[in-house]
Design an enzyme around this catalytic site. Structure first.
Site: not given
Length: 524
Positions: A146, A303, A143, A125, A20, A17, A306, A128
């Site tokens: 996430h 943030k 988390c 998690c 990256h 995405h 994905k 992670c």
């Protein structure tokens, strides 16, 4: 001189995405700039293919982890040329050479007395692939990244004696205050160290998707230690850059290690700023010179991730705006090192006001005036001293900023001169000068100075806008990219050629496909 820059290696549990692309573009700007300085450069990116998140994603699709890794690694490989990234190597952590080197280095860490067997219990998690400290857990035992509920995990493990590096890491941070940049991230890492380091799991017992532990076949290495070592292992088997002296080919470790810059996002700060230098100390290896930690690209205040599903597809953005526009936007609109919101609307505004108007219109009308008033041929002579003064020291300031990974500040320095050239056009009004034969020499001076200023900023913009800069320099008859030729007055433009619009405004509307366009490669 050598320069070695890395991106993090990207998880293959889903397709790439915009986040990256952001990190890879930033590293590419640094690599291109150092190539302009005629240094030996190595730029590394790649994929992180082991660990629980990859295994879980594969199983959810009903396929084996290796199949998912192969599928998504190709998507990440496809992204690099689309964003004009010039990485010298693409590492995959399933490469057998990487696996063998990881085993060798971590065996050395064990032989040096920094590994022991034990049992670990903590809040974990799975997305992670990380056990969480108390200050990393949100309300509801979730988390912080996430927002999923953590699970209580207990398993047999081999531990890395991170606690042994409490004082060495404190000394490192005291002696090298630019080891982690920007300063806010340095303070964050140092605060974590000062809070007291505890030993961490080096291996996983209940997983099979990972690098096997050579001294215990029932364990695989914890994915983070496998992944971190990619920066070192890649140099042992990557092909040499074409520009490298043949005598330096082979194992590139002596030429490029330690890394000049690791470019990462802030969610993996602790691993790179604490675990990574400790691991290298334990193995007796040199430490990287710098770790630069950039912020998040945000959508709706979150943030881009994905896992959260709030991603902006870089393939679609490139299809509409072009790779150069994407590169420019991300490093212009979001101060490098900070969090920043992104949107299609802000893309459009930045594209039209700065790329199309400031730079594109400047290039088009300046070259057109040289063609109209002087048939494209320029007389040789002095430059306008007032404009020369405004450009004085520009390459040096850009170089200083990029040496500190201040990519947005460097771009701003350049863009101030782009705007200065536009003001110069309005101040001098060549179309008025052209009507007065008595002012022909002054018109020559203005055209020479304008085109030389345009050449100077274009050389400096090449790391950010490589395709557009190369087109423009060709039109100026001055294709040289070396930073030595960047100062105002260092060039000698004799004849210019017509150029089509660098950044046309008639882009397809949001959500529309360009006429006859096929779906972008890798976007499916």
């Amino acid at each position: 001189m050598s320069f070695y820059v890395t991106t993090p290696i990207y998880y293959v549990n889903a397709a790439p995405h915009l986040g990256h692309a952001y990190t890879t573009i930033a590293a590419d700007v640094m690599a291109r700039h150092h190539r302009q300085r005629e240094e030996d450069v190595f730029f590394l990116t790649g994929t992180d293919e082991h660990g629980e998140p990859v295994a879980d994603a594969a199983h959810a699709l009903g396929i084996e982890p290796q199949e998912l890794a192969d599928r998504n690694a190709e998507r990440f490989k496809a992204l690099a040329p689309l964003i004009e990234a010039t990485n010298d190597f693409f590492i995959r952590t399933t490469d057998p050479q990487h696996v063998a080197k990881v085993q060798e280095v971590l065996e050395r860490v064990r032989e040096n007395g920094f590994v022991y067997e034990g049992k670990y219990e903590g809040w974990y998690c799975p997305r992670c692939a990380d056990f969480k400290a108390e200050n990393e857990i949100d309300e509801g035992n979730r988390c912080a990244i996430h927002h999923i509920e953590l699970t209580r995990e207990q398993e047999d493990s081999y531990f890395f004696r991170l606690s042994s590096f409490q004082e060495p890491l404190e000394r490192l941070f005291a002696q090298h205050e630019d080891f982690v940049c920007p300063r806010t991230r340095y303070n964050e890492a140092l605060s974590f160290i000062r809070s007291g380091l505890i030993d961490v799991p080096l291996t996983r017992h209940r997983l099979t998707w990972g690098v096997p532990v050579p001294w215990d076949s029932e364990h695989v290495f914890y994915v983070w230690f496998d992944a971190l070592l990619n920066y070192y292992t890649a140099l042992g088997y990557a092909p040499a850059p074409a520009t490298l002296d043949p005598e330096q080919a082979g194992d590139l470790t002596k030429t490029f290690w330690p890394a000049s810059w690791h470019v990462i996002a802030k969610d993996i700060l602790r691993f790179h700023a604490v675990y990574w230098p400790a691991l290298l100390m334990a193995a007796g290896l040199e430490l990287p010179e710098h770790v630069f930690v950039h912020g998040y690209l945000l959508m709706d205040g979150e943030k881009m991730s994905k896992s959260l599903g709030n991603v902006l597809d870089p393939f679609a953005v490139i299809e509409r705006f072009g790779a150069d526009a994407l590169r420019f936007y991300l490093l212009r609109d979001v101060p490098f090192g900070q969090d920043g919101s992104v949107s299609t609307a802000s893309f459009e505004q930045r594209y039209e006001t700065e790329l199309a108007n400031d730079l594109g219109n400047l290039a088009s009308r300046t070259i057109a005036m040289a063609g109209r008033y002087r048939d494209g041929a320029l007389s040789q002579g002095d430059m306008d001293p007032a404009l020369a003064e405004d450009f004085a020291g520009l390459p040096e300031r850009v170089r200083e900023h990029i040496d500190r990974a201040e990519l947005t500040l460097a771009l701003d320095e350049i863009w101030q001169r782009v705007r200065r050239l536009n003001r110069y056009v309005e101040e001098e009004a060549p179309w008025v000068l052209a009507k007065d034969e008595a002012r022909a020499e002054h018109l020559d001076l203005v055209l020479r100075s304008l085109l030389e200023g345009l050449r100077s900023v274009t050389v400096l913009l090449w790391p950010y806008l490589p395709a557009s800069a190369e087109r423009l320099l060709q039109a100026l008859g001055a294709p040289e990219l070396s930073l030595q030729g960047a100062p105002f007055g260092a060039g000698s433009i004799e004849r210019v050629s017509p150029i089509d619009s660098l950044f046309p405004k008639d882009r397809p509307a949001h959500g529309a496909d360009p006429p006859g366009a096929d779906p972008p490669q890798g976007a499916a």
